[in-house]
Design a protein around this motif. Structure first.
Motif, mmCIF file in Angstrom:
data_model
loop_
_atom_site.group_PDB
_atom_site.id
_atom_site.type_symbol
_atom_site.label_atom_id
_atom_site.label_comp_id
_atom_site.label_asym_id
_atom_site.label_seq_id
_atom_site.Cartn_x
_atom_site.Cartn_y
_atom_site.Cartn_z
ATOM 1 N N GLY A 31 0.783 -1.218 0.000
ATOM 2 C CA GLY A 31 0.000 0.000 0.000
ATOM 3 C C GLY A 31 0.818 1.273 0.000
ATOM 4 O O GLY A 31 0.276 2.367 -0.191
ATOM 5 N N SER B 242 4.278 3.790 -1.111
ATOM 6 C CA SER B 242 4.728 4.430 -2.345
ATOM 7 C C SER B 242 6.241 4.570 -2.359
ATOM 8 O O SER B 242 6.882 4.662 -1.301
ATOM 9 N N VAL C 251 0.415 -2.633 -13.740
ATOM 10 C CA VAL C 251 0.741 -1.414 -12.986
ATOM 11 C C VAL C 251 -0.119 -0.226 -13.377
ATOM 12 O O VAL C 251 -0.004 0.847 -12.773
ATOM 13 N N ARG D 5 -1.574 2.632 -11.057
ATOM 14 C CA ARG D 5 -0.788 2.695 -9.807
ATOM 15 C C ARG D 5 0.572 3.359 -10.027
ATOM 16 O O ARG D 5 1.069 4.033 -9.119
ATOM 17 N N MET E 136 5.543 5.075 -7.943
ATOM 18 C CA MET E 136 4.858 3.815 -7.693
ATOM 19 C C MET E 136 3.990 3.964 -6.445
ATOM 20 O O MET E 136 4.507 4.191 -5.350
ATOM 21 N N ASN E 137 2.702 3.847 -6.628
ATOM 22 C CA ASN E 137 1.738 3.946 -5.524
ATOM 23 C C ASN E 137 1.010 2.627 -5.356
ATOM 24 O O ASN E 137 1.023 1.772 -6.241
ATOM 25 N N SER E 138 0.370 2.482 -4.221
ATOM 26 C CA SER E 138 -0.409 1.270 -3.925
ATOM 27 C C SER E 138 0.408 0.012 -4.199
ATOM 28 O O SER E 138 -0.068 -0.922 -4.867
ATOM 29 N N LEU E 139 1.605 0.001 -3.707
ATOM 30 C CA LEU E 139 2.512 -1.101 -3.996
ATOM 31 C C LEU E 139 2.012 -2.413 -3.403
ATOM 32 O O LEU E 139 1.411 -2.441 -2.314
ATOM 33 N N LYS E 140 2.287 -3.483 -4.132
ATOM 34 C CA LYS E 140 1.865 -4.824 -3.746
ATOM 35 C C LYS E 140 3.100 -5.717 -3.606
ATOM 36 O O LYS E 140 4.136 -5.443 -4.230
ATOM 37 N N ASP F 75 5.016 -6.565 -6.660
ATOM 38 C CA ASP F 75 5.856 -5.553 -7.301
ATOM 39 C C ASP F 75 7.318 -5.686 -6.885
ATOM 40 O O ASP F 75 8.183 -4.981 -7.429
#
Length: 115
Positions: free
Chosen positions: A15, A17, A63, A66, A82-86, A89
């Motif tokens: 979640g 960045s 991606v 995001r 990079m946002n909302s990282l999982k 990733d």
């Protein structure tokens, strides 16, 4: 000579960045397409995002929405926000360009998404 130097990687919680940077030199940056790739352990290198010299962009489906690629031609730098990282990733992220029929890569910057 062409040089690409990535920075900005690190450990982040799901979640979160990060913003990656790629400082370029040795070629006419403003007229070059720039690409971010990534490679996770045991997987093939994959295109993440690309930006053309005039600013048009392309993203991997995984991606879209995001990540955002951008460039600053005055600073010879390309960015990957990079946002909302999982966790998926997690990978080594590389900057790439093609100049005079040769492919150039940076050394990569590690991104780890984990709680």
């Amino acid at each position: 000579q062409v040089q690409l130097v990535e920075s900005g990687g690190g450990l982040v919680q799901p979640g979160g960045s990060l913003r990656l940077s790629c400082a370029a030199s040795g070629f006419p940056f403003s007229s070059a397409a720039m690409i971010w790739y990534r490679q996770a352990p045991g997987k093939e290198r994959e295109l993440v995002a690309a930006i053309a010299s005039r600013g048009s962009t392309v993203y991997a489906d995984s991606v879209k929405g995001r990540f955002t690629i951008s460039r600053d031609n005055a600073k010879n730098t390309v960015y990957l926000q990079m946002n909302s990282l999982k966790p998926e990733d997690t990978a080594l992220y590389y900057c790439n360009t093609r100049y005079l029929f040769s492919n150039y890569w940076g050394q990569g910057t590690q991104v780890t998404v984990s709680s």
